[in-house]
Design an enzyme around this catalytic site. Structure first.
Site, PDB file in Angstrom:
ATOM      1  N   LYS A  27       0.829  -1.208   0.000  1.00  0.00           N
ATOM      2  CA  LYS A  27       0.000   0.000   0.000  1.00  0.00           C
ATOM      3  C   LYS A  27       0.864   1.259   0.000  1.00  0.00           C
ATOM      4  CE  LYS A  27      -3.939  -2.035   2.460  1.00  0.00           C
ATOM      5  NZ  LYS A  27      -4.745  -2.009   3.704  1.00  0.00           N
ATOM      6  N   GLY A  66      -0.691   0.759   6.159  1.00  0.00           N
ATOM      7  CA  GLY A  66      -1.042  -0.087   7.285  1.00  0.00           C
ATOM      8  C   GLY A  66      -1.978  -1.201   6.855  1.00  0.00           C
ATOM      9  N   ASP A  67      -1.842  -2.335   7.514  1.00  0.00           N
ATOM     10  CA  ASP A  67      -2.771  -3.431   7.251  1.00  0.00           C
ATOM     11  C   ASP A  67      -2.856  -4.310   8.496  1.00  0.00           C
ATOM     12  OD1 ASP A  67      -4.205  -4.478   4.590  1.00  0.00           O
ATOM     13  OD2 ASP A  67      -3.763  -6.184   5.885  1.00  0.00           O
ATOM     14  N   GLN A  68      -3.970  -5.005   8.597  1.00  0.00           N
ATOM     15  CA  GLN A  68      -4.181  -5.891   9.738  1.00  0.00           C
ATOM     16  C   GLN A  68      -4.649  -7.256   9.251  1.00  0.00           C
ATOM     17  OE1 GLN A  68      -7.585  -5.342  12.577  1.00  0.00           O
ATOM     18  NE2 GLN A  68      -5.932  -4.810  13.993  1.00  0.00           N
TER      19      GLN A  68
END
Length: 202
Positions: free
Chosen positions: A62, A78-80
């Site tokens: 991203k 950011g990623d989860q």
């Protein structure tokens, strides 16, 4: 207007309202520009990555995608990833699927991995991941029905079917790890990195 301690512009390569709220909550102004990213394609291209490493890889992708469109600008991705005994869990399509998922979590512990990456001009120069363990209580079916009615289809926007900053907090008997990690960003590490880059004052 940016707070006096924010010295540079920062772009957040995410559509997450929770991540934007986290940044605003600590006094930082971000330009929100979600990445046009085929997340499933990234996962398929990296089949050997575990859930925690996948969270970082998606955050990197991203950040890189948006930084290529914003020359010279610092971009935070950011990623989860929700990790259920090593299996990566994706967002549910409807409330029926969410109900089934939450019943499956009942009385068990799952993990959330929140990854972050900083990039400039298409190159990642910092990355981090943090993990929280969440133990779901043995809730009743009646409570679950009330919860789903109260929260509605907004739950399809969050991978676990809960928002810790809302009624979803009642799902849990114990959480081990950082609150901000559960919300979707390893905030303390991100702030340290932004200080290193001179974006915010030391």
């Amino acid at each position: 207007m940016r707070a006096g301690f924010q010295r540079q512009s920062l772009v957040l390569a995410s559509a997450s309202a929770a991540r934007r709220a986290l940044m605003a909550g600590v006094g930082l102004t971000v330009d929100l520009q979600p990445a046009d990213l085929d997340e499933e394609g990234v996962r398929q291209a990296n089949p050997d990555l575990g859930p925690a490493d996948m969270a970082v890889r998606l955050a990197e992708a991203k950040a890189v995608a948006v930084s290529r469109m914003r020359p010279g600008v610092l971009v935070l991705g950011g990623d989860q990833i929700l990790d259920d005994d090593g299996e990566i869990v994706s967002k549910a399509d409807d409330l029926v699927a969410i109900a089934a998922r939450l019943r499956g979590f009942r009385g068990r512990t799952h993990h959330l991995h929140s990854g972050a990456a900083l990039a400039r001009d298409g190159a990642v120069f910092w990355r981090h991941v943090d993990t929280a363990a969440l133990t779901v209580r043995d809730f009743s079916d009646a409570w679950l029905a009330t919860y789903l009615e109260a929260e509605g289809t907004a739950l399809t926007d969050v991978v676990g079917g809960y928002r810790l900053e809302g009624p979803g907090a009642q799902l849990f008997s114990r959480i081990e790890g950082d609150y901000f990690t559960v919300l979707g960003l390893p905030l303390w590490a991100v702030l340290d990195a932004l200080r290193e880059q001179g974006v915010i004052a030391r």
